[in-house]
Design a protein around this motif. Sequence first.
Motif, mmCIF file in Angstrom:
data_model
loop_
_atom_site.group_PDB
_atom_site.id
_atom_site.type_symbol
_atom_site.label_atom_id
_atom_site.label_comp_id
_atom_site.label_asym_id
_atom_site.label_seq_id
_atom_site.Cartn_x
_atom_site.Cartn_y
_atom_site.Cartn_z
ATOM 1 N N ASP A 183 -24.596 14.897 41.581
ATOM 2 C CA ASP A 183 -25.182 14.969 42.923
ATOM 3 C C ASP A 183 -26.078 16.194 43.050
ATOM 4 O O ASP A 183 -27.180 16.131 43.617
ATOM 5 N N GLY A 235 -29.627 15.108 43.187
ATOM 6 C CA GLY A 235 -29.878 15.126 44.619
ATOM 7 C C GLY A 235 -30.557 16.385 45.112
ATOM 8 O O GLY A 235 -31.407 16.327 46.000
ATOM 9 N N TYR A 263 -25.108 10.965 46.152
ATOM 10 C CA TYR A 263 -26.378 10.494 45.587
ATOM 11 C C TYR A 263 -26.211 9.076 45.042
ATOM 12 O O TYR A 263 -25.328 8.814 44.225
ATOM 13 N N ALA A 278 -35.766 12.155 47.160
ATOM 14 C CA ALA A 278 -34.359 12.507 47.342
ATOM 15 C C ALA A 278 -34.177 14.015 47.336
ATOM 16 O O ALA A 278 -33.514 14.578 48.220
#
Length: 361
Positions: A218, A222, A184, A198
Amino acid sequence: MPLPLRTDACALDLLSLGALIHRLDPGATPFRKARTFDVHVSGGEYNVAANLADCFGLRTGIATAMANYPIGELVQGRVREMGVTPFYKHFEHDGVRGPNLATVYSDRGHGVRAPVVFYNRANEAAALLQTGDFDWSAVMAGGLRWFHSGGIFASLSDTIPDLIIDGMKAAKAQGAIVSFDLNYRAKLWKSVGGDKRAVETLRKIVANVDCLIGNEEDMQKGLGVKGPEVTKKDESKLNTDVFFDMIERTVKEFPNIKLVATTLREVHSTNRHDWAAVLWLEGQKYVSPTAHLDVIDRIGGGDGFASGTIYGLMSGRAPQQALNLGWAHGALLTTYHGDTTMATLAEVEAFAAGGGARVQR
């Protein structure tokens, strides 16, 4: 339970799908004072293929965009040097505006001065890629054992996520393992729709993945998986409980995931890091040793970890051994200039087994 890896002879052990970039590196000098640069050829997805070919001796490929101009020729030369088989979608450069191969600028910092990374990805050739640009049946014709892509590539344009999923499905049809590095990067996602896009994009991709690489940040930013606050200052970055808790939350939402791995890094200064790694495989938890690193260039360390761990798994090592190989290779990679490996397999295995830094005579 081990991953269901193909054991028959395949033309490619691993195929990466991603963007090739060139990184301008003025060393420890800030860019505003720089007069000279080293040029490193890189790309989060490519680095894994390059490391596996150069250090670990596997047959690897990269499916990517190539711009036909002198920078493209430079990049192609470096890809050949690393022993990676390219599958290029070529774009003609107009001599003025592109399409270009992206430029990443990264000074290393030093001591209390942090590294700085920024980008020029304007009119990037890789962002123009779309479903249908690669004939997967031809690319994978000789057989494929492992397919790898990542979140940096996924962030480049609206067409890329479907291309990644298309490649993943073709690899699955080959019986290949599919891995994805969340990687990310807030700066990249901000330019194409921000955090909401995202999460929507990465969740769609990760639904097709066997092996996930990424840390707790992440997964939270993400994938939108709820977890502990990632910016807490009073908690060690080497706390494995935090990461394993995030894994349990993530695999509940994505039961297709069989393996999750990441590095853990405590940064004391730009050049002094504590370095560890963890692996979750079908509910079993594994933790690496902790190393105290004297870092030359931290960029590429995570890709070094991923490639070493993938090699360990593909070569039939036990999960703990595979994790330690990834941890050792990632650590060694921080001692080199550039983003890709300069290590030998013997050096990685020696460090993974507890070797030190005494002079070799």
